[in-house]
Design a protein around this motif. Structure first.
Motif, PDB file in Angstrom:
ATOM      1  N   ALA A   1      53.279  -8.722 -29.592  1.00 33.53           N
ATOM      2  CA  ALA A   1      54.529  -8.504 -28.861  1.00 33.53           C
ATOM      3  C   ALA A   1      55.721  -9.056 -29.644  1.00 33.53           C
ATOM      4  CB  ALA A   1      54.456  -9.165 -27.491  1.00 33.53           C
ATOM      5  N   LEU A   2      55.566 -10.248 -30.189  1.00 34.41           N
ATOM      6  CA  LEU A   2      56.655 -10.853 -30.949  1.00 34.41           C
ATOM      7  C   LEU A   2      56.934 -10.072 -32.235  1.00 34.41           C
ATOM      8  CD1 LEU A   2      55.734 -14.614 -30.473  1.00 34.41           C
ATOM      9  CD2 LEU A   2      57.561 -13.339 -29.322  1.00 34.41           C
ATOM     10  N   LYS A   3      55.881  -9.541 -32.836  1.00 30.62           N
ATOM     11  CA  LYS A   3      56.065  -8.722 -34.045  1.00 30.62           C
ATOM     12  C   LYS A   3      56.833  -7.442 -33.705  1.00 30.62           C
ATOM     13  CE  LYS A   3      53.645  -6.797 -38.037  1.00 30.62           C
ATOM     14  NZ  LYS A   3      54.370  -5.516 -38.031  1.00 30.62           N
TER      15      LYS A   3
ATOM     16  N   ASP B   1      60.119  -6.454 -35.571  1.00 34.02           N
ATOM     17  CA  ASP B   1      60.256  -5.177 -36.287  1.00 34.02           C
ATOM     18  C   ASP B   1      61.494  -4.406 -35.851  1.00 34.02           C
ATOM     19  OD1 ASP B   1      57.936  -5.625 -37.709  1.00 34.02           O
ATOM     20  OD2 ASP B   1      56.669  -4.377 -36.422  1.00 34.02           O
ATOM     21  N   ASN B   2      61.951  -4.669 -34.628  1.00 39.38           N
ATOM     22  CA  ASN B   2      63.109  -3.952 -34.105  1.00 39.38           C
ATOM     23  C   ASN B   2      64.393  -4.784 -34.123  1.00 39.38           C
ATOM     24  OD1 ASN B   2      62.274  -1.135 -32.850  1.00 39.38           O
ATOM     25  ND2 ASN B   2      60.558  -2.548 -32.547  1.00 39.38           N
TER      26      ASN B   2
ATOM     27  N   SER C   1      54.989   1.616 -33.911  1.00 37.62           N
ATOM     28  CA  SER C   1      54.706   2.776 -34.739  1.00 37.62           C
ATOM     29  C   SER C   1      53.199   2.890 -34.943  1.00 37.62           C
ATOM     30  CB  SER C   1      55.395   2.642 -36.096  1.00 37.62           C
ATOM     31  OG  SER C   1      54.927   3.618 -36.993  1.00 37.62           O
ATOM     32  N   ALA C   2      52.701   4.118 -34.993  1.00 38.86           N
ATOM     33  CA  ALA C   2      51.268   4.336 -35.225  1.00 38.86           C
ATOM     34  C   ALA C   2      50.909   4.195 -36.701  1.00 38.86           C
ATOM     35  CB  ALA C   2      50.869   5.724 -34.723  1.00 38.86           C
TER      36      ALA C   2
ATOM     37  N   ILE D   1      65.194  -7.656 -32.889  1.00 40.62           N
ATOM     38  CA  ILE D   1      65.595  -8.386 -31.688  1.00 40.62           C
ATOM     39  C   ILE D   1      65.463  -9.888 -31.912  1.00 40.62           C
ATOM     40  CG2 ILE D   1      65.086  -8.724 -29.220  1.00 40.62           C
ATOM     41  CD1 ILE D   1      64.058  -5.787 -29.254  1.00 40.62           C
ATOM     42  N   ILE D   2      64.421 -10.269 -32.660  1.00 39.94           N
ATOM     43  CA  ILE D   2      64.220 -11.643 -33.099  1.00 39.94           C
ATOM     44  C   ILE D   2      63.787 -11.595 -34.560  1.00 39.94           C
ATOM     45  CG2 ILE D   2      63.553 -12.520 -30.812  1.00 39.94           C
ATOM     46  CD1 ILE D   2      60.610 -12.438 -31.823  1.00 39.94           C
ATOM     47  N   THR D   3      63.684 -12.749 -35.181  1.00 41.08           N
ATOM     48  CA  THR D   3      63.122 -12.831 -36.530  1.00 41.08           C
ATOM     49  C   THR D   3      62.041 -13.902 -36.537  1.00 41.08           C
ATOM     50  OG1 THR D   3      65.235 -12.200 -37.542  1.00 41.08           O
ATOM     51  CG2 THR D   3      63.601 -13.238 -38.969  1.00 41.08           C
ATOM     52  N   LEU D   4      60.855 -13.526 -36.987  1.00 41.69           N
ATOM     53  CA  LEU D   4      59.743 -14.467 -37.075  1.00 41.69           C
ATOM     54  C   LEU D   4      59.688 -15.105 -38.453  1.00 41.69           C
ATOM     55  CD1 LEU D   4      56.919 -12.381 -35.343  1.00 41.69           C
ATOM     56  CD2 LEU D   4      57.964 -14.468 -34.451  1.00 41.69           C
ATOM     57  N   LYS D   5      59.093 -16.268 -38.499  1.00 45.07           N
ATOM     58  CA  LYS D   5      58.859 -16.959 -39.760  1.00 45.07           C
ATOM     59  C   LYS D   5      58.032 -16.070 -40.685  1.00 45.07           C
ATOM     60  CE  LYS D   5      56.492 -20.557 -39.060  1.00 45.07           C
ATOM     61  NZ  LYS D   5      56.060 -21.924 -38.697  1.00 45.07           N
TER      62      LYS D   5
END
Length: 275
Positions: free
Chosen positions: A150-152, A156-157, A225-226, A159-163
């Motif tokens: 979910a966080l990814k 990817d969109n 995305s698939a 909305i947030i940025t992960l480490k």
């Protein structure tokens, strides 16, 4: 007529006790008795629906006696497969299974990948993801793999940025940029659709979205995305049962042109064949 049985965790627990007692006797369990029906544990949508299509339209001609049992959680299908009360299951993806086997000490293995259910972000309060207000609350699944997934999706969109380098164990603590100061509410995956009236948005697994009359292809604010997606759902068995002739027959049917057409026609892009 559909020959499925909805089983609650409580009922299964009682059944597991009975199974444990009978295992001491001479009766064979579902997984070891290859002369009996193949009992497959599945999430109601779309897994049990796909299996029921196979049962009603393809299994008899293939000489397969198939029984479908529906489960509404992501734990019991694997424990039931491990203890032999069912012969196979169909509900999960590889990252989830890897995490489950590691944590629970189970020995479940994939047989054949059938479909992908794109994870999506949904809301009853906004029409677009960029309309989420500062401080908005987003519900996410609370199991390790689906929370990271979910966080990814949000990463990817944009909305947030992960480490960088964070994998299938990402948590909100791994967020390095959160421009909208989003708050995250961790819920059991099955509960995320019900939270939509209480939160600003929710990331929902495809099967639970469909069960809640959401159409991922149309209703999701953002959708996985698939392409190169590692989250395809597969038929799985306890290690050692891969060569069960019933399992081989079912694997062939689940990846047949008939099932591909059924998935495409019934789910209209909300579930995607992966074969």
């Amino acid at each position: 007529m559909r020959n499925t049985a909805k089983i609650t965790t409580a009922v299964l627990a009682a059944g597991a006790l009975t199974l444990g007692l009978s295992a001491c006797g001479s009766e064979k369990d579902s997984a070891s008795d290859t002369s009996g029906p193949l009992i497959v544990a599945a999430s109601p949508t779309p897994h049990a629906e796909i299996l029921t299509y196979v049962k009603d339209h393809l299994a008899k001609k293939a000489g397969l006696d198939l029984e479908v049992k529906e489960f509404t959680d992501y734990v019991t299908p694997n424990t039931a497969t491990e203890d032999g009360s069912v012969g196979a299951n169909y509900f999960q993806n590889q990252p989830y299974l890897d995490d489950f086997n590691k944590k629970k000490g189970t020995h479940i293995v994939p047989v054949v990948t059938v479909h992908l259910e794109p994870l999506g972000l949904y809301s009853h309060k906004v029409k677009k993801a960029d309309e989420l207000k500062s401080g908005a609350t987003v519900a996410v699944p609370n199991d390790t793999v689906n929370e990271a997934r979910a966080l990814k999706l949000l990463d990817d969109n944009g909305i947030i940025t992960l480490k960088k380098g964070v994998g299938n164990e990402a948590t909100p603590g791994d967020i390095v940029k959160n421009p909208k100061n989003l708050k995250f509410k961790e819920l059991e995956a099955a509960q995320t659709p019900r939270s939509l009236d209480d939160v600003d948005a929710a990331v929902i697994n495809g099967n639970y979205a469909i069960e809640s009359d959401l159409k991922p292809a149309d209703d999701a604010l953002v959708l996985e995305s698939a392409k190169n997606n590692p989250y395809g759902n597969f038929l799985a068995v306890k290690k050692g049962n891969e060569d069960d002739p019933r399992v081989k027959k079912l694997a062939k049917l689940l990846t047949s042109p008939e099932v591909k057409k059924y998935i495409e026609d019934k789910y209209a892009g909300s579930v995607l064949p992966s074969f």
